[in-house]
Design an enzyme around this catalytic site. Structure first.
Site, PDB file in Angstrom:
ATOM      1  N   TYR A 199      35.083 -46.701  20.242  1.00  0.00           N
ATOM      2  CA  TYR A 199      36.033 -46.514  21.346  1.00  0.00           C
ATOM      3  C   TYR A 199      36.023 -47.741  22.251  1.00  0.00           C
ATOM      4  O   TYR A 199      35.055 -48.505  22.308  1.00  0.00           O
ATOM      5  CB  TYR A 199      35.714 -45.261  22.155  1.00  0.00           C
ATOM      6  CG  TYR A 199      34.471 -45.334  23.018  1.00  0.00           C
ATOM      7  CD1 TYR A 199      34.539 -45.705  24.354  1.00  0.00           C
ATOM      8  CD2 TYR A 199      33.220 -44.992  22.496  1.00  0.00           C
ATOM      9  CE1 TYR A 199      33.408 -45.755  25.150  1.00  0.00           C
ATOM     10  CE2 TYR A 199      32.079 -45.040  23.286  1.00  0.00           C
ATOM     11  CZ  TYR A 199      32.175 -45.420  24.614  1.00  0.00           C
ATOM     12  OH  TYR A 199      31.044 -45.469  25.404  1.00  0.00           O
ATOM     13  N   CYS A 200      37.126 -47.931  22.955  1.00  0.00           N
ATOM     14  CA  CYS A 200      37.237 -48.954  23.991  1.00  0.00           C
ATOM     15  C   CYS A 200      37.823 -48.282  25.222  1.00  0.00           C
ATOM     16  O   CYS A 200      37.643 -47.079  25.414  1.00  0.00           O
ATOM     17  CB  CYS A 200      38.043 -50.165  23.514  1.00  0.00           C
ATOM     18  SG  CYS A 200      39.725 -49.796  22.986  1.00  0.00           S
TER      19      CYS A 200
END
Length: 366
Positions: free
Chosen positions: A95-96
């Site tokens: 994830y970012c």
């Protein structure tokens, strides 16, 4: 040939993955992250700042051209140094910030290698929304039992004893890394978590409790150091059944001297902390406290703080709580045997509690 498009998964599916990878910058990770996630930034803090500036001041293409090389280099570094031992069956989730290009690039390379990698839909922002929504609902499902009593009566020790006996315990001070009082910083001077990180840790603890079983928690102010309790949990605690604890001042003082002994080695900070009470207590009292610190007379200092400041403040705050008092324990010593006895009785009381009658118990076991 590129493999199929990386699957997008929701926050509810996080636990199904072997590893959660945070592709954001180190500063973003330090502020808060999914519990257990490892930091593998595709752009470090400096690189991210440069790319962002170029994006705004020059062009998106120029930013991607420069940033793309850094992203490729950093992903290669992580794969080579952290994931070489992962088997073919390894399933990572990446994830970012928004579930966009940073995590997408990482997932693409992991899938090209052959791992069944996935991307968190919506990224950290989606996770954060989930945490806040859960903090509005999870506390209402719990059977909270609040331990109340003045400073030094061993509430934290009792919580630890309850946990050792297998009871469900919500240790808010441990999550906030603060004892909740003016002098309650961590003994090693470690900083508190950010508010976001505190709420994430709280969510992580709450979601693991069995709602059919009691959860013991210490009566706290809304603010624990720099961390604030979410509104729903705070209101549930204020209305929950309470167990009150009472011990002689001398016994409490002995416990406070032991637990706050680290201030002997940081007297100037202690003096500065107490000066924050200027205007709350008379200047002459502040002067006496400063003198006691200089002389090393911490027994006199803590006794006066408890009698003059902590005890009245605690009674005033707790007077606004509406939960029924279901048991009162008065004890003369703060020994391990005392806490073991109290914990066993509390577990029995909570297991059989029905919101009708109040029980008073006395114990003086040594």
């Amino acid at each position: 040939m590129p493999r199929e498009t990386a699957p997008l998964v929701s926050v509810a599916e996080i636990d199904a993955f072997d590893t959660v990878i945070d592709a954001r910058s180190p500063a973003e990770y330090a502020e808060d992250h999914i519990p257990g996630a490892i930091s593998c930034p595709v752009l470090d803090d400096r690189e991210r700042a440069i790319v962002g500036t170029i994006y705004k001041q020059q062009s998106p293409f120029e930013a991607r051209r420069i940033g793309g090389a850094w992203v490729a280099k950093n992903i290669a570094h992580h794969i080579e140094n952290q994931f070489q031992d992962k088997p073919r069956s390894w399933r990572p989730l990446v994830y970012c910030w928004r579930g966009g290009q940073r995590s997408g690039a990482f997932v693409t390379w992991l899938r090209l290698i052959g791992w069944d990698a996935a991307q968190l839909e919506g990224g950290y922002k989606a996770f954060r929304r989930h945490v806040l929504a859960q903090l509005d609902t999870l506390p209402t499902r719990l059977r909270l039992f609040v331990l109340a009593g003045p400073t030094g009566c061993g509430k934290t020790k009792l919580l630890h004893t309850l946990a050792q006996l297998g009871a469900q315990v919500l240790d808010l001070e441990a999550l906030a890394r603060h004892r909740g009082s003016l002098l309650g910083r961590a003994p090693d001077g470690a900083p508190q978590p950010t508010q976001k990180a505190f709420e994430t840790a709280l969510w992580s603890a709450l979601r693991r409790f069995d709602p059919t079983q009691p959860v013991f928690v210490e009566a706290e102010n809304r603010r624990i150091g720099t961390c604030h309790l979410p509104e729903t949990l705070w209101q549930q605690m204020r209305a929950a059944p309470r167990v009150t604890l009472e011990a002689p001042l001398d016994a409490r003082l002995s416990l406070v001297l032991a637990e706050y002994g680290f201030w002997r080695h940081d007297r100037e900070t202690l003096k500065a902390q107490l000066l924050r009470l200027k205007g709350v207590v008379p200047n002459a009292v502040l002067a006496h406290w400063q003198q006691w610190i200089d002389r090393g007379d911490f027994a006199a200092l803590y006794r006066d703080l408890m009698v003059r400041h902590y005890d009245p403040r605690y009674r005033k705050g707790l007077a606004t709580w509406s939960g029924p008092i279901v048991a009162h324990f008065s004890f003369s010593t703060l020994s391990e045997a005392t806490f073991a006895d109290l914990a066993a009785q509390l577990i029995a009381i909570a297991a059989s509690f029905r919101p009708v009658a109040t029980v008073t118990r006395e114990t003086s076991r040594a």
